[in-house]
Motif scaffolding. Structure first.
Motif, PDB file in Angstrom:
ATOM      1  N   GLY A   1       0.723  -1.077   0.054  1.00  0.00           N
ATOM      2  CA  GLY A   1      -0.155  -0.077  -0.008  1.00  0.00           C
ATOM      3  C   GLY A   1       0.779   1.074  -0.155  1.00  0.00           C
ATOM      4  O   GLY A   1       0.234   2.539   0.081  1.00  0.00           O
ATOM      5  N   ALA A   2       2.217   1.171  -0.201  1.00  0.00           N
ATOM      6  CA  ALA A   2       3.138   2.351  -0.254  1.00  0.00           C
ATOM      7  C   ALA A   2       2.929   3.132  -1.523  1.00  0.00           C
ATOM      8  O   ALA A   2       3.022   4.512  -1.397  1.00  0.00           O
ATOM      9  N   SER A   3       2.332   2.358  -2.432  1.00  0.00           N
ATOM     10  CA  SER A   3       2.279   3.145  -3.825  1.00  0.00           C
ATOM     11  C   SER A   3       1.021   2.399  -4.520  1.00  0.00           C
ATOM     12  O   SER A   3       0.560   1.180  -4.099  1.00  0.00           O
ATOM     13  N   LEU A   4       0.568   3.068  -5.638  1.00  0.00           N
ATOM     14  CA  LEU A   4      -0.556   2.440  -6.561  1.00  0.00           C
ATOM     15  C   LEU A   4       0.150   2.385  -7.927  1.00  0.00           C
ATOM     16  O   LEU A   4       0.520   3.611  -8.504  1.00  0.00           O
ATOM     17  N   ALA A   5       0.147   1.330  -8.646  1.00  0.00           N
ATOM     18  CA  ALA A   5       0.350   1.418 -10.002  1.00  0.00           C
ATOM     19  C   ALA A   5      -0.663   1.636 -10.901  1.00  0.00           C
ATOM     20  O   ALA A   5      -1.666   0.904 -10.676  1.00  0.00           O
ATOM     21  N   LEU A   6      -0.843   2.355 -11.725  1.00  0.00           N
ATOM     22  CA  LEU A   6      -2.089   3.031 -12.632  1.00  0.00           C
ATOM     23  C   LEU A   6      -1.811   2.331 -14.129  1.00  0.00           C
ATOM     24  O   LEU A   6      -0.806   2.287 -14.586  1.00  0.00           O
ATOM     25  N   LYS A   7      -2.922   2.117 -14.600  1.00  0.00           N
ATOM     26  CA  LYS A   7      -2.801   1.589 -15.944  1.00  0.00           C
ATOM     27  C   LYS A   7      -4.606   1.740 -16.493  1.00  0.00           C
ATOM     28  O   LYS A   7      -5.369   1.836 -15.560  1.00  0.00           O
TER      29      LYS A   7
ATOM     30  N   GLN B   1       2.201  16.382  -8.776  1.00  0.00           N
ATOM     31  CA  GLN B   1       3.189  15.507  -9.181  1.00  0.00           C
ATOM     32  C   GLN B   1       3.135  14.788 -10.637  1.00  0.00           C
ATOM     33  O   GLN B   1       1.976  15.087 -11.087  1.00  0.00           O
ATOM     34  N   ASN B   2       4.251  14.438 -11.119  1.00  0.00           N
ATOM     35  CA  ASN B   2       4.345  13.942 -12.349  1.00  0.00           C
ATOM     36  C   ASN B   2       4.789  12.581 -12.287  1.00  0.00           C
ATOM     37  O   ASN B   2       6.026  12.479 -11.775  1.00  0.00           O
ATOM     38  N   SER B   3       4.115  11.635 -13.163  1.00  0.00           N
ATOM     39  CA  SER B   3       4.796  10.210 -13.075  1.00  0.00           C
ATOM     40  C   SER B   3       4.902   9.818 -14.432  1.00  0.00           C
ATOM     41  O   SER B   3       3.856   9.898 -15.366  1.00  0.00           O
ATOM     42  N   ILE B   4       5.968   9.427 -15.063  1.00  0.00           N
ATOM     43  CA  ILE B   4       6.104   8.820 -16.327  1.00  0.00           C
ATOM     44  C   ILE B   4       6.569   7.552 -16.487  1.00  0.00           C
ATOM     45  O   ILE B   4       7.031   6.773 -15.506  1.00  0.00           O
ATOM     46  N   LEU B   5       6.510   6.993 -17.694  1.00  0.00           N
ATOM     47  CA  LEU B   5       6.790   5.644 -18.053  1.00  0.00           C
ATOM     48  C   LEU B   5       6.090   4.643 -17.216  1.00  0.00           C
ATOM     49  O   LEU B   5       5.408   3.650 -17.885  1.00  0.00           O
ATOM     50  N   SER B   6       6.056   4.338 -15.834  1.00  0.00           N
ATOM     51  CA  SER B   6       5.161   3.584 -15.090  1.00  0.00           C
ATOM     52  C   SER B   6       4.530   4.379 -14.069  1.00  0.00           C
ATOM     53  O   SER B   6       4.609   4.542 -13.065  1.00  0.00           O
ATOM     54  N   PRO B   7       3.250   4.958 -14.654  1.00  0.00           N
ATOM     55  CA  PRO B   7       2.635   6.019 -13.921  1.00  0.00           C
ATOM     56  C   PRO B   7       2.245   5.104 -12.564  1.00  0.00           C
ATOM     57  O   PRO B   7       1.651   4.030 -12.493  1.00  0.00           O
ATOM     58  N   HIS B   8       2.243   6.054 -11.479  1.00  0.00           N
ATOM     59  CA  HIS B   8       2.089   5.516 -10.337  1.00  0.00           C
ATOM     60  C   HIS B   8       1.691   6.869  -9.217  1.00  0.00           C
ATOM     61  O   HIS B   8       1.966   7.847  -9.589  1.00  0.00           O
ATOM     62  N   VAL B   9       1.199   6.547  -7.897  1.00  0.00           N
ATOM     63  CA  VAL B   9       0.996   7.500  -7.002  1.00  0.00           C
ATOM     64  C   VAL B   9       1.561   6.873  -5.760  1.00  0.00           C
ATOM     65  O   VAL B   9       1.449   5.624  -5.522  1.00  0.00           O
ATOM     66  N   ASP B  10       2.311   7.743  -5.064  1.00  0.00           N
ATOM     67  CA  ASP B  10       3.248   7.245  -3.716  1.00  0.00           C
ATOM     68  C   ASP B  10       2.336   8.026  -2.589  1.00  0.00           C
ATOM     69  O   ASP B  10       1.769   9.031  -2.573  1.00  0.00           O
ATOM     70  N   ALA B  11       2.144   6.983  -1.558  1.00  0.00           N
ATOM     71  CA  ALA B  11       1.649   7.228  -0.421  1.00  0.00           C
ATOM     72  C   ALA B  11       2.462   8.677   0.420  1.00  0.00           C
ATOM     73  O   ALA B  11       2.035   9.394   1.331  1.00  0.00           O
ATOM     74  N   ASP B  12       3.800   8.557  -0.092  1.00  0.00           N
ATOM     75  CA  ASP B  12       4.459   9.366   0.680  1.00  0.00           C
ATOM     76  C   ASP B  12       4.332  10.968   0.197  1.00  0.00           C
ATOM     77  O   ASP B  12       4.472  11.993   1.073  1.00  0.00           O
ATOM     78  N   TRP B  13       3.570  11.138  -0.983  1.00  0.00           N
ATOM     79  CA  TRP B  13       3.175  12.481  -1.496  1.00  0.00           C
ATOM     80  C   TRP B  13       2.215  13.114  -0.499  1.00  0.00           C
ATOM     81  O   TRP B  13       2.207  14.226  -0.555  1.00  0.00           O
ATOM     82  N   ILE B  14       1.330  12.166   0.200  1.00  0.00           N
ATOM     83  CA  ILE B  14      -0.002  12.798   0.703  1.00  0.00           C
ATOM     84  C   ILE B  14       0.220  12.261   2.186  1.00  0.00           C
ATOM     85  O   ILE B  14      -0.739  12.968   3.032  1.00  0.00           O
ATOM     86  N   ALA B  15       1.049  11.750   2.757  1.00  0.00           N
ATOM     87  CA  ALA B  15       1.170  10.997   3.828  1.00  0.00           C
ATOM     88  C   ALA B  15       1.070  12.116   5.261  1.00  0.00           C
ATOM     89  O   ALA B  15       0.173  11.973   6.092  1.00  0.00           O
ATOM     90  N   LYS B  16       1.996  13.051   5.058  1.00  0.00           N
ATOM     91  CA  LYS B  16       2.114  13.899   6.142  1.00  0.00           C
ATOM     92  C   LYS B  16       0.736  14.905   6.297  1.00  0.00           C
ATOM     93  O   LYS B  16       0.258  14.929   7.488  1.00  0.00           O
ATOM     94  N   PRO B  17       0.062  15.409   5.380  1.00  0.00           N
ATOM     95  CA  PRO B  17      -1.132  16.280   5.784  1.00  0.00           C
ATOM     96  C   PRO B  17      -2.241  15.222   6.024  1.00  0.00           C
ATOM     97  O   PRO B  17      -3.172  15.568   6.872  1.00  0.00           O
ATOM     98  N   LEU B  18      -2.367  14.001   5.587  1.00  0.00           N
ATOM     99  CA  LEU B  18      -3.458  13.197   5.665  1.00  0.00           C
ATOM    100  C   LEU B  18      -3.306  12.493   7.212  1.00  0.00           C
ATOM    101  O   LEU B  18      -4.362  12.391   8.069  1.00  0.00           O
TER     102      LEU B  18
END
Length: 204
Positions: free
Chosen positions: A80-86, A108-125
């Motif tokens: 759950g540390a990240s999500l792979a998008l497709k 945020q920008n993610s290329i080649l293997s698009p994903h979302v990282d939990a670290d991007w939003i962990a602190k405020p949430l």
């Protein structure tokens, strides 16, 4: 009436002309009615064909538009540390992700293997949920612009997705944020709409 073999008198001739006129007039009416019926039938047939052609054109345009739309799905990775998008229909090569302004997280920008990282939003949430129970689940609306190539043309589809998250408590490390999935919410590129949705979804 004139005697047999004699010339018809003026009255008889007038009556004969009147009869002929009535027959001519009736024939003309029948002919005109026939023309009107034929014209109406032809117009209705043409109108039906035109309506069918118009409907087919709309269907083709709708199908073409639908084929360009991206519908991202997500697979949790690394616990759950990240999500792979497709997207099942397109080879998405990059995603640009914007978060609600109130969250204070940069785009945020993610290329080649698009994903979302939990670290991007962990602190405020985690700060927003620290006074609540250890285990908690919620949704974070995010604005995603997904880009891919269609032949030699680059296409970008933008929509709001709900990023599904949950928190877990730990004896040593405290609360931990995990990402669970992604759901399409609205097809819009409106940042104000994104901010409005977060006002409803933010933890309380």
């Amino acid at each position: 009436m004139s005697a047999p073999g004699s010339e018809p008198n003026a009255t008889e001739r007038a009556e004969a002309r009147a009869i002929r006129k009535r027959w001519v007039t009736l024939a003309e009416i029948v002919a005109v009615a026939g023309l009107l019926i034929s014209a109406t039938t032809a117009w209705l047939s043409w109108s039906d064909r035109r309506s069918e052609e118009h409907e087919k054109q709309i269907e083709k345009i709708t199908e073409a538009r639908t084929r360009t739309l991206v519908r991202l799905t997500a697979t949790p990775e690394h616990g759950g540390a990240s999500l792979a998008l497709k997207d099942a229909e397109h080879d998405v090569q990059s995603v640009d992700i914007r978060f609600p302004k109130a969250l204070g997280v940069p785009a945020q920008n993610s290329i080649l293997s698009p994903h979302v990282d939990a670290d991007w939003i962990a602190k405020p949430l985690l700060e927003a949920t620290r006074d609540g129970p250890d285990k908690r689940e919620g949704r974070l609306p995010i604005l995603v612009a997904a880009s891919y190539w269609d032949g030699d043309q680059k296409r970008t589809d933008t929509a709001i997705y709900d990023l599904v998250w949950e928190t877990e408590g730990g004896l040593i490390w405290g609360h931990k944020l995990k990402l669970k999935g992604l759901m399409l919410r609205e097809r819009t590129a409106s940042a104000p709409r994104l901010d409005g949705l977060w006002k409803v979804e933010k933890p309380r």
